[in-house]
Design an enzyme around this catalytic site. Sequence first.
Site, PDB file in Angstrom:
ATOM      1  N   GLU A 164      57.589  39.805  90.667  1.00 48.73           N
ATOM      2  CA  GLU A 164      59.642  39.619  90.422  1.00 48.73           C
ATOM      3  C   GLU A 164      60.147  39.608  91.460  1.00 48.73           C
ATOM      4  OE1 GLU A 164      59.312  39.944  87.439  1.00 48.73           O
ATOM      5  OE2 GLU A 164      57.743  40.206  86.567  1.00 48.73           O
ATOM      6  N   ARG A 168      62.724  36.430  91.592  1.00 52.20           N
ATOM      7  CA  ARG A 168      64.168  36.172  91.542  1.00 52.20           C
ATOM      8  C   ARG A 168      65.111  37.024  92.348  1.00 52.20           C
ATOM      9  NH1 ARG A 168      63.828  39.122  85.201  1.00 52.20           N
ATOM     10  NH2 ARG A 168      61.396  39.226  85.212  1.00 52.20           N
ATOM     11  N   ASP A 297      49.655  31.076  84.939  1.00 52.68           N
ATOM     12  CA  ASP A 297      50.958  30.640  84.646  1.00 52.68           C
ATOM     13  C   ASP A 297      51.583  29.831  85.989  1.00 52.68           C
ATOM     14  OD1 ASP A 297      52.403  32.793  84.944  1.00 52.68           O
ATOM     15  OD2 ASP A 297      53.638  32.925  83.346  1.00 52.68           O
ATOM     16  N   GLU A 432      60.636  29.476  78.339  1.00 56.48           N
ATOM     17  CA  GLU A 432      59.633  28.470  78.653  1.00 56.48           C
ATOM     18  C   GLU A 432      59.413  26.798  78.055  1.00 56.48           C
ATOM     19  OE1 GLU A 432      58.933  31.849  78.875  1.00 56.48           O
ATOM     20  OE2 GLU A 432      58.796  32.086  80.263  1.00 56.48           O
ATOM     21  N   THR A 518      60.093  29.662  90.174  1.00 57.10           N
ATOM     22  CA  THR A 518      59.080  30.139  88.437  1.00 57.10           C
ATOM     23  C   THR A 518      60.442  31.029  87.753  1.00 57.10           C
ATOM     24  OG1 THR A 518      57.317  30.798  87.359  1.00 57.10           O
ATOM     25  CG2 THR A 518      58.217  31.970  89.068  1.00 57.10           C
TER      26      THR A 518
HETATM   27  C1  DMJ Z   1      59.851  34.817  83.865  1.00 56.41           C
HETATM   28  O1  DMJ Z   1      60.574  36.032  84.481  1.00 56.41           O
HETATM   29  C2  DMJ Z   1      59.241  33.879  84.992  1.00 56.41           C
HETATM   30  O2  DMJ Z   1      59.470  32.341  84.406  1.00 56.41           O
HETATM   31  C3  DMJ Z   1      58.029  33.651  84.987  1.00 56.41           C
HETATM   32  O3  DMJ Z   1      57.468  32.841  86.035  1.00 56.41           O
HETATM   33  C4  DMJ Z   1      57.419  34.009  84.031  1.00 56.41           C
HETATM   34  N1  DMJ Z   1      58.279  35.180  82.968  1.00 56.41           N
HETATM   35  C5  DMJ Z   1      59.585  35.480  82.915  1.00 56.41           C
HETATM   36  C6  DMJ Z   1      60.499  34.236  81.628  1.00 56.41           C
HETATM   37  O4  DMJ Z   1      59.466  34.488  81.143  1.00 56.41           O
END
Ligand code: DMJ
Length: 536
Positions: A164, A168, A297, A432, A518
Amino acid sequence: MALRSVSALLASLVLVSLSITLLFRSLPFPIMASSSSASDRISRSEGGSPSVETSTATPPGVGFVPTLLPGLADPEKRDKIKEMMKHAWDNYVRYAWGKNELRPMSRRGHSASIFGSAALGATIVDGLDTLYIMGMEEEFNQGREWIANNLDLNNMNSDLSVFETNIRFVGGLLSCYALTGDVMFRDKAEHVAEKLLPAFKTPTGIPYALVNVRTGASKNYGWASGGASILSEFGTLHLEFTYLSDVTGNPIYRQKVEHIRQVLRGMEKPRGLYPNYLNPKTGKWGQNHMSIGALGDSFYEYLLKAWLQSGKEDLEAREMYDEALARLIQHMLQVSQRSKLMYFSDMKFDRLEHKMDHLACFSGGLLGLGAQSLKNEVSERYMDIAKGITNTCHESYDRSATKLGPESFRFTEALEAKAMKTNEKYYILRPEVIESYFVMWRLTKDQKYRDWGWEAVEALEKHCRVSGGYSGIKNVYLEDPQKDDVQQSFFLAETLKYLYLLFSDDSLISFDDWVFNTEAHPLPIKGVNPLYREFV
Ligand code: DMJ
């Protein structure tokens, strides 16, 4: 004759408006004087190389375009998304400034465990590039100042999630660096990434999930298959770490993620599939659970995107992506009995679980991007799957009372594309589904993706907007659902950014020049985008 000249006139009008539009692409603003190239633009010239030009002010949008042409902005809708961003941001500033997230109903700060115990301004770092892209200069500068003066992990005694923090913070900061050239962002990104390095000290080099930023002590989650690391976590570092090495000249970050790649490449894979768990001490897979949703994912996402980010030089990444997707499609792609909806099931040992996570809905866009970026014998089929998955994810929204989709949905004899259990019915402002609408819109220009995006906007406004910001909801199937009182940082980083781009001109953060991490933080493509700013 007359008809021909009318069409010629119309065609030239269209061309003129197109050129004007491209000239006034909604661009951001010049930033702080400290920037090395303070007024870089982030749009691509039509058909040519990316432009790095001087802009003087936030341009006015493209309200003069007579009709909407495919690929051009829809200014009214885009302005609405910007207003939503302002509402989310202003309330965060008012009630939770410097905290990680906002509780929009109780009007105070919130911190999920992924951020540890400290107030790290997650919403500021995660949301900043969205402000930039939307041309919200004042707010951007306010956030930049906070980061410059306050984002400091040195005296913190807190466990952070490596994944995370990377997607982020490191991703968000690197994106701002690329967009603006302001070296403060690059240095902060390195400061944060450096604190994650102790997590890689394992017998295999596969990092632990959590790291204490003061002591460096690292560990995995107790619930994860006997102390295993998670595929979607250690497999989602590549873009940020390789780019960080390139902009700092420090090879350590690239070495760490290349090593992860080699470990994964060399492993035996059951049926060619990647299990979600890998033990960092023994180097063995944990439980044989496979998913393109939770826990798997973004590993798949980063294989394709590592290839794209490298300017298509990293062929190993593309090969691994193609192979992994072929196996997922072979073993886990399903079509529902009644509505003939395409979906990815999960697999637990040898059994399919006919459930798809909201998280897995990014795969519509991913498959589309993979198919469009390399034409081969499967690309047409994969594009059809991309459309099918995106359609199913839209169905999961459409089959609810709120027109927002649940956390997971199932396929049984009794129901299709609907959640079954109470703890699957919530919606936490996730991006998503909208991400796939955005990507598929860019790739196909099928108006339905914009229409579906707009449906989501209306649903967000109706059910998630409160006077203190935006909140998730606990049950998408109720007309008047209870709210969860959390404004997730990814709502600003991803959901609103993807919506804004869905209604923008294609040249704003063009797929030719940028690849999204992501968390929707755009990173420049090497060898193509001059904003890559490699360290020399
Ligand atoms: C986000 O932090 C990112 O997209 C991650 O890859 C998956 N989950 C969350 C959003 O749903």
